[in-house]
Design a protein around this motif. Structure first.
Motif, PDB file in Angstrom:
ATOM      1  N   LEU A  23       0.847  -1.184   0.000  1.00 35.61           N
ATOM      2  CA  LEU A  23       0.000   0.000   0.000  1.00 35.61           C
ATOM      3  C   LEU A  23       0.883   1.234   0.000  1.00 35.61           C
ATOM      4  O   LEU A  23       1.774   1.375   0.847  1.00 35.61           O
ATOM      5  N   ASP A  24       0.651   2.132  -0.982  1.00 37.35           N
ATOM      6  CA  ASP A  24       1.358   3.404  -1.065  1.00 37.35           C
ATOM      7  C   ASP A  24       0.375   4.526  -0.773  1.00 37.35           C
ATOM      8  O   ASP A  24      -0.775   4.479  -1.243  1.00 37.35           O
ATOM      9  N   GLY A  25       0.823   5.541  -0.048  1.00 37.29           N
ATOM     10  CA  GLY A  25      -0.097   6.612   0.270  1.00 37.29           C
ATOM     11  C   GLY A  25       0.559   7.942   0.509  1.00 37.29           C
ATOM     12  O   GLY A  25       1.745   8.027   0.863  1.00 37.29           O
ATOM     13  N   THR A  26      -0.211   8.978   0.279  1.00 37.72           N
ATOM     14  CA  THR A  26       0.159  10.334   0.674  1.00 37.72           C
ATOM     15  C   THR A  26      -1.031  10.925   1.414  1.00 37.72           C
ATOM     16  O   THR A  26      -2.191  10.625   1.088  1.00 37.72           O
ATOM     17  N   GLU A  27      -0.758  11.737   2.388  1.00 32.40           N
ATOM     18  CA  GLU A  27      -1.854  12.340   3.146  1.00 32.40           C
ATOM     19  C   GLU A  27      -1.494  13.756   3.558  1.00 32.40           C
ATOM     20  O   GLU A  27      -0.320  14.079   3.789  1.00 32.40           O
ATOM     21  N   THR A  28      -2.519  14.559   3.600  1.00 26.72           N
ATOM     22  CA  THR A  28      -2.392  15.925   4.115  1.00 26.72           C
ATOM     23  C   THR A  28      -3.217  16.009   5.387  1.00 26.72           C
ATOM     24  O   THR A  28      -4.421  15.724   5.380  1.00 26.72           O
ATOM     25  N   ILE A  29      -2.561  16.387   6.469  1.00 20.58           N
ATOM     26  CA  ILE A  29      -3.232  16.489   7.767  1.00 20.58           C
ATOM     27  C   ILE A  29      -3.295  17.953   8.166  1.00 20.58           C
ATOM     28  O   ILE A  29      -2.287  18.672   8.117  1.00 20.58           O
ATOM     29  N   THR A  30      -4.476  18.393   8.542  1.00 23.93           N
ATOM     30  CA  THR A  30      -4.643  19.732   9.112  1.00 23.93           C
ATOM     31  C   THR A  30      -4.952  19.562  10.587  1.00 23.93           C
ATOM     32  O   THR A  30      -5.993  18.997  10.959  1.00 23.93           O
TER      33      THR A  30
END
Length: 780
Positions: free
Chosen positions: A78-85
């Motif tokens: 599993l590959d992922g990118t995430e933006t957390i605020t």
């Protein structure tokens, strides 16, 4: 039983004033178990009030996620990118943030892999051996980059399952910070490596079932009562998480079906026209509609699409996000209406192996669970609830993973069916505890599992009055509570330090709450207080003190003695009925007393020496020499005389009308001596069986023990003669020794059997399968 006459007296006994009581009274028989909790719980403050409600300055953090993830079905990666605020709603300036990297638990050198005990046995499973040998797999999170919103690198430090980010500047109260994380990990085989998330491989059709949980770097909780919750994840202690909004894009093979937390935003792009039509039908159907049919699944299992599809899900105000993906998933759903009129989609995703059970039961169990829990807490707020069959048992917002597969011929045992119903109820119920009432599972497992198991019991009993609930009834916890003290720990114990996790964190608190509801408080008071707690702390972070205080605040029942005994102690319940004495009124009537007096006089002369002298034919002196006999040799000492009759009549005439009424009534006074052998004070429930065959039950508050926590006497006035007495007749207090509960003592029969031990997979049963046996019998 000793029978004694009670002489009537016309005066009142004036008791002296009670002396002062002190907390922590070691060596005494009182002043301990009924003292208030005091410093055992945290002090109230502006964030958490003394009533158990959130205080006027209560706050909690928030984290929003935008995630893009891609599932590689060939390499199980599993590959992922995430933006957390991240929103700092606290009054504290923050110079760093903590994230959870739960997949690191699977690393071969992790604390979770090395800290557990292990020993060799006569029979070892492959999984047991693999746990000892470890693995050389490249598991755990691979963090590729951490950057701020402008693309600047953020320094970070990884410590086992926790990652600390060094903020470029202090995050002040009321500010927010946005950052991006890129990562990947190799998905583990859940059935051999263990853990909550991972894959299951089906060699017969060469397909995978992916249950994706703890799959993305997640914000740790920062709270008013402990600051950062950054205890390491080593297996038992589950998750403390932050509420927020999610937008998730899941890129998977085109022939996969995806179910997830939240609502899918693009069914028109991911479903066929026929499937979309069935989905729309399910929105109003009162029976489960197959959106992805069994026939479609069997067709998909034959090939592996190279094309890709992206499923888009959004969820608001949730603490986590999980999903399932596979080409071997049947999907059904129906609309269900819960308390308040809200409509929710109840849905199930399951493999062909589970079809005979899940198609009939799963979605309806989901709907039933939502209805019952909503009645006892608050209306279920989310738009859907999903049960996924994955030979597992774990929970996330709006989605959970359960077991419930049949035999290859489609039959199943009753135990398998009931186990499936129970686990679906339990895991769906976790939507309420802790997905909404968001307790800290890493520290207090019982606030998650115990409260949920109690509600599970309520739902199971509403499902079927004869449902064989394994946790909840008081007698079910007896075997655990009678264990030696060195094998026990209080419920208020850190998750990782619990030796017998199931009995301690699930069964004992569930039993305690059921006893509170049925025996200590009563349903009306308990239900109101429990619902008050759930509604006060929905979408917030409660602590044990908040629960304890709310239950008392909303009921006006002082329960500190109960929390002390059940949650902070390890004493069992063992109340013994030591003796019974019968007192009846001495009427002073010589005609009535004569028979009793003669019986007592004769009885006192029947000692062993006199009996054996008669048996040996002893010639007694007074018989050999009759001159020794005088007036008293013929005197009837028990006969009524005019003098005794006159004395009795004078006494009777002097009685007042009230005394005469009591005098002429037939009353029996039974004095029971009870001892608290177990140490845990509890109410006393007494069943009286009278000589005429009728029965009566008296319920005595636990406060009867407050002046003597070890031994008490209690007198009961009855108008009928008692044949037998039994304590705890409905087995509602978890008394560990029922042999000392009866008068006269009764024999408790038991049985034993020889058996051959078996090791079975989760959800399987060693019990009989009459369905299969009947099917075989019918074959020619």
């Amino acid at each position: 039983m000793k029978k004694v006459y009670l002489a009537i007296s016309c005066f009142f006994l004036i008791g002296s004033a009670a002396h002062a009581q002190y907390d922590n009274n070691p060596g005494s028989n009182h002043g301990n178990k009924f003292e208030q909790l005091g410093t055992m719980i945290s002090d109230p403050n502006m964030y958490r009030s003394a009533s158990g409600a959130p205080g006027p300055k209560y706050w909690q953090q928030r984290a929003d996620y935008e995630i893009n993830a891609s599932l590689n079905d060939d390499k199980q990666r599993l590959d992922g990118t995430e933006t957390i605020t991240y929103f700092n709603n606290s009054p504290d300036p923050l110079t760093y943030l903590w994230l959870q990297l739960d997949e690191n638990q699977h690393r071969k050198d992790s604390q979770g892999s090395t800290a557990g005990e292990s020993k060799m046995q006569d029979k070892m499973s492959l999984r047991q051996l693999q746990m000892i040998m470890g693995n050389n797999l490249d598991l755990g999170d691979h963090i590729l980059s951490v950057k701020d919103a402008n693309g600047n690198p953020i320094p970070y430090t990884i410590n086992e399952t926790m990652m600390r980010l060094e903020l470029p500047k202090t995050l002040k109260p009321g500010e927010k910070f946005k950052f991006k994380v890129a990562w990947f990990y190799n998905i583990s085989d859940r059935l051999t490596i263990g853990g909550r998330g991972g894959y299951e491989y089906f060699p017969e059709d060469k397909n995978y079932l992916y249950t994706m949980a703890q799959w993305y770097p997640r914000m740790a909780v920062y709270s008013d009562f402990q600051g950062w919750q950054n205890k390491q994840f080593i297996g038992s202690g589950e998750f403390a998480l932050v509420f927020g909004n999610f937008k998730v894009n899941l890129d998977v093979p085109a022939d996969h079906v995806v179910g997830a937390t939240g609502l899918c935003q693009n069914y028109s792009q991911t479903l066929s026209a026929a499937q979309l039509k069935r989905w729309n039908q399910a929105q109003t159907s009162k029976e489960p509609v197959e959106i992805i049919t069994l026939a479609e699944v069997k067709d998909r299992m034959k090939g592996h699409a190279q094309a890709r599809k992206t499923w888009v899900y959004e969820a608001e105000n949730v603490r986590d996000f999980a999903w399932v993906s596979s080409r071997r998933i049947v999907w059904d759903g129906m609309s269900t209406q819960i308390e308040g009129g809200k409509k929710v989609m109840a849905m199930s995703y399951y493999s062909p192996e589970a079809y005979p059970l899940y198609r009939r039961y799963s979605t309806k169990v989901v709907a039933h669970t939502l209805k019952v829990y909503s009645q006892h807490t608050f209306p279920y707020p989310y738009p859907s609830a999903i049960s996924v069959e994955a030979s597992n048992g774990m929970e996330y917002p709006m989605i959970c993973f359960n077991y419930g597969r049949t035999e290859k011929d489609g039959t199943y045992s009753e135990a398998t069916k009931n186990g499936m119903i129970g686990v679906i109820t339990h895991e769906v119920g976790h939507n309420f505890f802790p997905m909404i009432v968001n307790s800290d599972e890493r520290q207090w497992t019982w606030m998650d599992e115990g409260l949920n198991t109690f509600c599970q019991f309520l739902a199971e009993q509403d499902w079927d009055n004869n449902f064989p609930s394994q946790r909840g009834p008081a007698y079910k916890i007896v075997d655990y509570m009678k264990l030696p003290k060195n094998e026990l720990e209080p419920i208020m114990t850190n998750s990782e330090n619990i030796a017998r996790f199931g009995p301690n964190a699930y069964a004992k608190p569930a039993t305690a709450l059921n006893i509170l509801r049925e025996t200590v408080m009563g349903r009306k008071l308990f239900d109101y207080a429990f619902k008050t707690y759930a509604q006060r702390w929905a979408f917030k972070h409660p602590t044990p003190a908040d629960f304890f205080r709310t239950m008392e605040d909303a009921s006006a029942v002082d329960l500190d003695w109960f929390w002390r005994g059940w949650f902070y102690g390890t004493d069992p319940v063992d109340i013994s009925l030591d003796s019974v004495k019968l007192y009846t009124l001495d009427t002073k009537n010589p005609q009535i007393n004569a028979r009793y007096d003669k019986e007592q006089f004769d009885h006192n002369l029947q000692h062993i020496s006199a009996q054996r002298n008669r048996e040996e034919g002893t010639r007694f002196a007074v018989e050999a020499d009759t001159s020794l006999k005088d007036f008293y040799s013929k005197f009837d000492r028990f006969a009524a005389t005019p003098l005794t009759q006159e004395s009795y009549q004078a006494m009777y005439n002097a009685l007042s009308p009230e005394e005469r009424s009591f005098y002429e009534s037939k009353n029996y006074f039974y004095q029971l001596t009870l001892s608290n052998k177990g140490g845990l004070v509890m109410p006393v429930i007494i069943e009286w069986t009278y000589t005429d065959g009728t029965k009566e039950v008296d319920r005595i508050s636990a406060y009867v023990w407050r002046k003597n926590e070890q031994k008490i006497d209690k007198v009961f006035a009855k108008t009928k003669e008692v044949k037998s007495i039994r304590l705890d007749p409905y087995r509602e207090t978890a008394d560990i020794d029922e042999d000392n509960n009866s008068w006269p003592r009764t024999l408790t029969p038991s049985r034993f059997e020889l058996f051959k031990q078996q090791n079975l997979p989760r959800g399987a049963t060693a019990g009989a399968n009459p369905m299969q046996q009947q099917s075989i019998k019918k074959q020619p």
